[in-house]
Motif scaffolding. Structure first.
Motif, PDB file in Angstrom:
ATOM      1  N   PRO A   1      -3.045   7.501  -7.918  1.00  0.00           N
ATOM      2  CA  PRO A   1      -2.679   6.420  -7.776  1.00  0.00           C
ATOM      3  C   PRO A   1      -4.054   5.344  -7.203  1.00  0.00           C
ATOM      4  N   ALA A   2      -4.315   5.354  -6.418  1.00  0.00           N
ATOM      5  CA  ALA A   2      -5.939   5.560  -5.504  1.00  0.00           C
ATOM      6  C   ALA A   2      -7.056   5.492  -6.441  1.00  0.00           C
TER       7      ALA A   2
ATOM      8  N   ASP B   1       2.199   2.751  -5.299  1.00  0.00           N
ATOM      9  CA  ASP B   1       0.960   2.379  -5.320  1.00  0.00           C
ATOM     10  C   ASP B   1       0.410   3.117  -3.978  1.00  0.00           C
ATOM     11  N   LEU B   2       0.946   2.802  -3.229  1.00  0.00           N
ATOM     12  CA  LEU B   2       1.217   2.912  -1.675  1.00  0.00           C
ATOM     13  C   LEU B   2       1.685   4.436  -1.596  1.00  0.00           C
TER      14      LEU B   2
ATOM     15  N   ALA C   1      -7.964  -1.618  -1.213  1.00  0.00           N
ATOM     16  CA  ALA C   1      -7.897  -0.741  -2.773  1.00  0.00           C
ATOM     17  C   ALA C   1      -8.692   0.237  -3.233  1.00  0.00           C
TER      18      ALA C   1
ATOM     19  N   LEU D   1       1.339  -3.903   0.413  1.00  0.00           N
ATOM     20  CA  LEU D   1       1.038  -4.477  -0.298  1.00  0.00           C
ATOM     21  C   LEU D   1       1.154  -6.058  -0.033  1.00  0.00           C
TER      22      LEU D   1
ATOM     23  N   GLY E   1      -4.449   1.667  -6.226  1.00  0.00           N
ATOM     24  CA  GLY E   1      -3.460   2.218  -4.720  1.00  0.00           C
ATOM     25  C   GLY E   1      -4.422   2.836  -4.045  1.00  0.00           C
TER      26      GLY E   1
ATOM     27  N   ARG F   1       7.532   0.539  -4.621  1.00  0.00           N
ATOM     28  CA  ARG F   1       6.348   0.716  -4.964  1.00  0.00           C
ATOM     29  C   ARG F   1       5.240   1.550  -3.288  1.00  0.00           C
ATOM     30  N   THR F   2       6.167   2.173  -2.282  1.00  0.00           N
ATOM     31  CA  THR F   2       5.763   2.746  -1.677  1.00  0.00           C
ATOM     32  C   THR F   2       6.248   4.580  -1.581  1.00  0.00           C
TER      33      THR F   2
ATOM     34  N   ARG G   1      -5.735   3.547 -10.350  1.00  0.00           N
ATOM     35  CA  ARG G   1      -4.597   2.237 -10.716  1.00  0.00           C
ATOM     36  C   ARG G   1      -5.401   1.567  -8.982  1.00  0.00           C
TER      37      ARG G   1
END
Lengths: 317, 538, 222
Positions: free
Chosen positions: C167-168, C141-142, C3, C38, C173, C56-57, C171
């Motif tokens: 995001p990385a 997220d990814l 993550a 994920l 991600g 989410r991708t 959050r």
């Protein structure tokens, strides 16, 4: 409920005279209605009678304008005499007239001999109610193109080698009976060079024979005489022969109408038709339009010969 | 290091693609065979004596009936025709949109058998002409207005399903897959990824269908439904050519209206107006077109007094079971099958002559008919005149063409074939002209700039590129022509239609079933051959 | 991948970079081995669950895969189709939904004045930025990105990778980005993976690599 907003079959409008200058306005209104999607120009719904109107129709073997006048006048006269609502439904196709009689969309139809038989056999309970005086003694005429060099005769054999057209496929006077009389004289009714043509109407037969594309043809004598009287015959068309007499047109009543309008309807209709008198001016108009001196009662047995010939030719199953 | 030259190979020769060559030679052979079958090489086919009758028909075009009463009747008839065309098209588009999902390759993926079966199912509704559907439906529904709507909606729905599916299948998959990968459902992904790129094609085709539906509504009138066609049939039966022409011109005007409207919408979809910065600007033209179409369909529904209940009423079901009961089992006697086989040959020959004539004519005239920006006023006027001239041959129904051609031709396959050919020329001429407009004009311009004559520029710059779309359109219209032969046959000009009209007139239902099956079969075969030819020539 | 990690994948054309991304976002099923994204294997999922993982991708495709015939606003909103109902998605085509968010996202990539433009009227670089804006409203997220800066000038390229890495960084991600530009990779990623004929030939923290190392790697490849 059955509302009649648009006359699917073209419309009772045909016979209604309209002042000329209204036409453009009507067209514009119609267009506006079309564009705005509010149908201001559409006919009013028919008054709904619980029993419904008597719907009359005819096979389309005549000049359509005559048909329209014929049935407009008849519908009025019939409605007045019997005290019921009468609606004329125009039809353009022989087979369609028979089908519509079977489905109960038409109650009282002026059928030709063959179509009458077809309709009666498909619609259990249908009864013939009247025929014209001339229908007992009906004829067709064979015509040939002048260039064939044939002169009027009773011998049908010379026709065998000509390009030949009938009228409509299930016309009694334009197909069935001529085919029968041809066969009686030893001419194969289907054996003409290239096979016989089916022009579709009596007028088309006259025109095609006049052009020479078909060298010979056959049509209803009544139509032929009418065209001759009006001076519309092409000089290239020669009247060649006349068939012996046969029974043809008759009024056929469907079982559905009897159920709705009373069991005595067939009798009342027969009485109405046979009661038409040439001495009464209104009646005379109806009789004249039908080209008749009087109407006579008739019965199914009068058409047994036609039924038999129809079966032989594969037109009645 | 010395460069090693490759040894000189054999001199390059002009090589012909063998597959194309085979198809081309086959096509020529079939056309010659058809012409021979029509009697062109075995005796006279022309009847010069009939020119007078033909002249009466032609000259009446200059003096159509314009008396007020007839025009009023015709105006009302036009409304009926429009109502049938609009509601029939609406039904077809709904059926087509639903059906497209079922027959699209996208749906079936690699399951080829399922896809083939789904396509095969469409052959039945598609193979029968609207007029045939009309005749069958009259026997079930009687005088109900549903007859006209269904007769247009059912076969058109099947054709539309196929075309819509093809259009969707041609859209590149990338955007759609990307949306799926981002978690969108299949329906939503189609909505955002597949439909927008195909929208122009779908819309364009829908308007084309509307124009076809107007013509079909008229044909249905000929066999007994109402409207312009009914009036035309009445005038036609008594050969009142002046009235026939008035009806034809009214029909041509309707077709032109559908055509112009369709063109405007299509152009706007392909090339929308620049957007405002703050809010999406509502496009007046498109909004009007959409609302207008919806209103038109609603009005048609009301005007025709359509009630869905009649479709499931007891009377309808009773008539349906009567017809089905009478029509099963089909007739299988040898005489009938023999007659069908020989009539099928006639039908095939008629359609081949018709399509050959129409394709040749359309290609020759396409150079004139296509819009060419920047051309002189003379050329422009000529283009407009040609495009309008195409309206007339397709506004005169094929049965009318068949009868008037029968005045100057001796009876046989030829009058029917030419009737269809002239009619198809009207349709194909327009389609080919449009295809020409969509071509890249630069090769031709370059040739002209290099001093080539107009004909030379057309031969080298246009014809080679045009041949692809023209062949595709020609093959597509061939399938349609096969169906239309039934129509001229219904009125006596030869082919399977003659058998059908005979069987229907005699109420010989088992024979009707057999003949219908034969028609569907012939259409299917032509469809398959056309598909193979298209792939081979692509 | 951990993550918060940002990974650059480098390698010549045909080395398998795009395939790797497509396996990860579940559009391509691997012929061997298993994938875990994920916490789930996308090739083993169906229906709603698969859609949830996919939503989410976020992917920026090499060819963008935007729908040219749609206006920019719809192409950006397409990032939210995973969470919208079909009815809402359909209605949005008539009355665009969530325009403020769309405008904000476009503002961040410098395209706020093109909200209602037809997408196929934009230049290649502008379209690349529309794809970025789509990702911004999707909020995945990814993040998987395939050459997301190929048509952008250096300043915009930096901005693009900045946004992709968000995001990385913020959050927890992750970012996996295929890049041709070694300098960009070193500036914006924590780890660099080099692919050679479909196999991992290089895997090292970005801090341990120099520009020269990466250029040498490319040299081997060429």
């Amino acid at each position: 409920m059955r509302t009649v907003r648009a006359a699917r079959s073209g419309g009772p409008a045909y016979g209604i005279p309209r002042p000329a200058r209204l036409t453009a306005v009507a067209l514009l209104l119609a267009l506006a209605a079309l564009l705005t999607g509010c149908g201001g120009a559409s006919p009013a719904p028919a008054a709904a009678d619980a029993a419904g109107p008597l719907r009359i129709g005819a096979i389309p073997d005549q000049d359509p304008e005559v048909l329209q006048r014929l049935y407009g006048t008849l519908a009025d006269s019939l409605a007045e005499d019997l005290g019921i609502e009468v609606e004329y439904v125009p039809v353009t196709d022989y087979a369609a007239a028979v089908s519509l009689f079977r489905t109960g969309d038409l109650d009282l139809v002026w059928f030709g001999g063959l179509t009458g038989v077809q309709a009666r056999l498909q619609t259990p309970g249908a009864v013939p109610v009247a025929q014209r005086d001339i229908d007992e003694d009906f004829h067709s005429v064979f015509v040939v193109n002048r260039d064939t060099g044939l002169t009027p005769s009773d011998d049908l054999a010379p026709l065998a080698g000509l390009r030949f057209t009938y009228g409509s496929e299930t016309s009694t006077s334009g197909r069935l009976m001529p085919a029968f009389f041809l066969a009686e004289q030893g001419v194969d009714p289907e054996g003409f060079p290239g096979g016989p043509g089916f022009s579709g109407s009596h007028d088309a037969t006259l025109s095609l024979v006049a052009s020479g594309s078909y060298q010979a043809g056959v049509l209803n004598e009544q139509v032929y005489e009418a065209r001759a009287a009006a001076g519309e015959l092409d000089p290239a068309v020669v009247r060649y022969a006349r068939t012996p007499a046969y029974a043809d047109y008759h009024w056929l009543l469907g079982p559905d109408a009897v159920e709705r309008l009373g069991a005595d309807l067939p009798e009342r209709l027969t009485d109405y038709f046979t009661g038409l008198s040439a001495d009464d001016p209104e009646d005379a108009e109806v009789l004249e339009l039908f080209g008749a001196g009087a109407f006579l009662p008739t019965e199914a047995a009068n058409y047994d010969q036609i039924e038999q010939i129809g079966r032989d030719l594969g037109l009645v199953n | 290091m010395t460069a090693v030259l490759a040894p000189p190979g054999p001199r390059p020769r002009l090589r012909r693609d063998r597959r194309r060559w085979v198809w081309g030679a086959g096509a020529v052979a079939v056309v010659v065979w058809s012409l021979a079958g029509a009697g062109l090489f075995s005796g006279p086919v022309v009847n010069p004596a009939g020119l007078r009758q033909f002249g009466r028909f032609a000259s009446a075009a200059l003096s159509p009936a314009l008396d007020a009463e007839f025009l009023a009747v015709l105006g009302r008839a036009t409304l009926v025709t429009v109502a049938y065309a609009a509601s029939g098209t609406a039904l077809a588009l709904v059926l087509g949109a639903l059906g497209a999902g079922v027959v699209a390759r996208t749906t079936w993926g690699r399951r080829r058998t399922g896809w083939t079966a789904a396509r095969g199912l469409l052959a039945l509704p598609r193979g029968l002409h609207e007029a045939v559907w009309g005749l069958l439906l009259v026997n079930v529904l009687g005088l109900d207005p549903w007859v006209g709507v269904l007769a247009i909606g059912i076969p058109y729905g099947a054709i539309t399903a196929k075309v819509f599916a093809d259009l969707l299948d041609e859209v590149p998959r990338g955007s759609y897959e990307a949306l799926l990968a981002a978690g969108a459902g299949r329906a939503t992904a189609s909505l955002y990824g597949l439909l927008p790129p195909a929208a122009g094609g779908l819309l364009s085709y829908s308007f084309y269908r509307l124009e076809c539906a107007v013509r079909s509504a008229v044909v249905l009138g000929l066999i007994g439904a109402g409207g312009l066609g009914y009036q035309l049939a009445l005038s036609f039966a008594s050969l009142r050519w002046d009235e026939v022409w008035t009806a034809v011109f009214a029909l041509a005007a309707l077709c032109a209206l559908a055509d112009v409207g369709g063109r405007a919408v299509r152009r706007r979809v392909a090339d929308p107006r620049p957007a405002g910065e703050d809010r999406p600007s509502r496009d007046r033209l498109l909004t009007t077109a959409v609302l207008g179409s919806v209103a038109l369909v609603a009005w048609s529904w009301w005007y025709l007094a359509l009630t869905p209940a009649t479709l499931t009423s007891a009377g309808t079901l009773e008539q349906l079971s009567y017809v089905l009961g009478a029509a099963w089992p089909p007739a299988t006697d040898g005489d009938l099958l023999g007659a069908i086989a020989s009539a099928a040959v006639d039908t095939l020959q008629m359609s081949v002559i018709a399509i050959a004539l129409a394709t040749a004519g359309a290609v020759l005239l396409s150079g004139l008919a296509a819009r060419r920006p920047g051309a002189g006023p003379g050329r422009w006027a000529l283009g407009v005149a040609t495009r309008w001239a195409f309206l007339v041959p397709r506004a005169v129904p094929p049965p009318v063409w068949a009868l008037v051609l029968l005045f100057v031709l001796l009876p046989g396959v030829l009058p029917g074939a030419l009737a269809l050919g002239v009619y198809t020329l009207g349709v194909l001429g327009r389609l080919v002209a449009e295809a020409t407009e969509e071509l890249d004009s630069r090769p031709r311009d370059a040739l002209r700039a290099a001093g080539a004559s107009p004909l030379g520029g057309w031969l080298y710059g246009v014809l080679p590129v045009l041949s692809g779309p023209v062949l595709a359109l020609g093959l597509y219209r061939w399938e349609v022509a096969i169906r239309d032969t039934v129509l001229v046959g219904l009125l006596g000009a030869g082919g399977i239609g003659v058998l059908l009209s005979g069987a229907i007139a005699a109420f010989d239902w088992p024979a009707v079933t057999t003949v219908l099956a034969a028609i569907v079969l012939v259409t299917l075969v032509v469809d398959l051959v056309g598909e193979r030819a298209r792939t081979a020539l692509r | 991948m951990a993550a918060g990690e940002r990974v650059a994948v480098v390698g010549a054309s045909g080395a398998g970079k795009s395939t790797l991304l497509n396996v990860l976002n579940g559009t391509v099923v691997p012929t061997a081995g298993t994938v875990e994204v994920l916490g789930r294997d996308p090739s083993a999922l169906r229906g709603r669950e698969l859609r949830q993982v996919r939503a989410r991708t976020g992917t920026v495709h090499q060819h963008l895969e935007l729908t040219g015939a749609l206006r920019v606003v719809h192409n950006v909103n397409a990032g939210r189709l995973g969470s919208w109902s079909a009815a809402r998605a359909a209605w949005s085509l008539l009355r665009p939904q969530g325009v403020p968010e769309v405008r904000a996202a476009l503002d961040r990539v410098g395209l706020a004045d093109r909200v209602f433009e037809r997408t196929d009227r934009l230049s290649g670089g502008q379209r690349q930025r529309v794809a970025l804006a789509r990702l911004l409203v999707q909020r995945p997220d990814l993040v998987l990105a395939d050459e997301p800066a190929s048509a952008l000038d250096p300043a915009l390229a930096d901005l693009a990778l900045e946004l992709l890495g968000e995001p990385a960084r913020s959050r927890g991600g992750a970012l996996l980005v295929c890049l041709h530009d070694p300098a960009l990779a070193l500036r914006h990623c924590d780890r660099v993976v080099g692919l050679l004929d479909g196999r991992v030939a290089l895997d090292a923290p970005a801090t341990s690599l120099t520009l020269a190392d990466l250029e040498r790697f490319y040299g081997v490849v060429r």
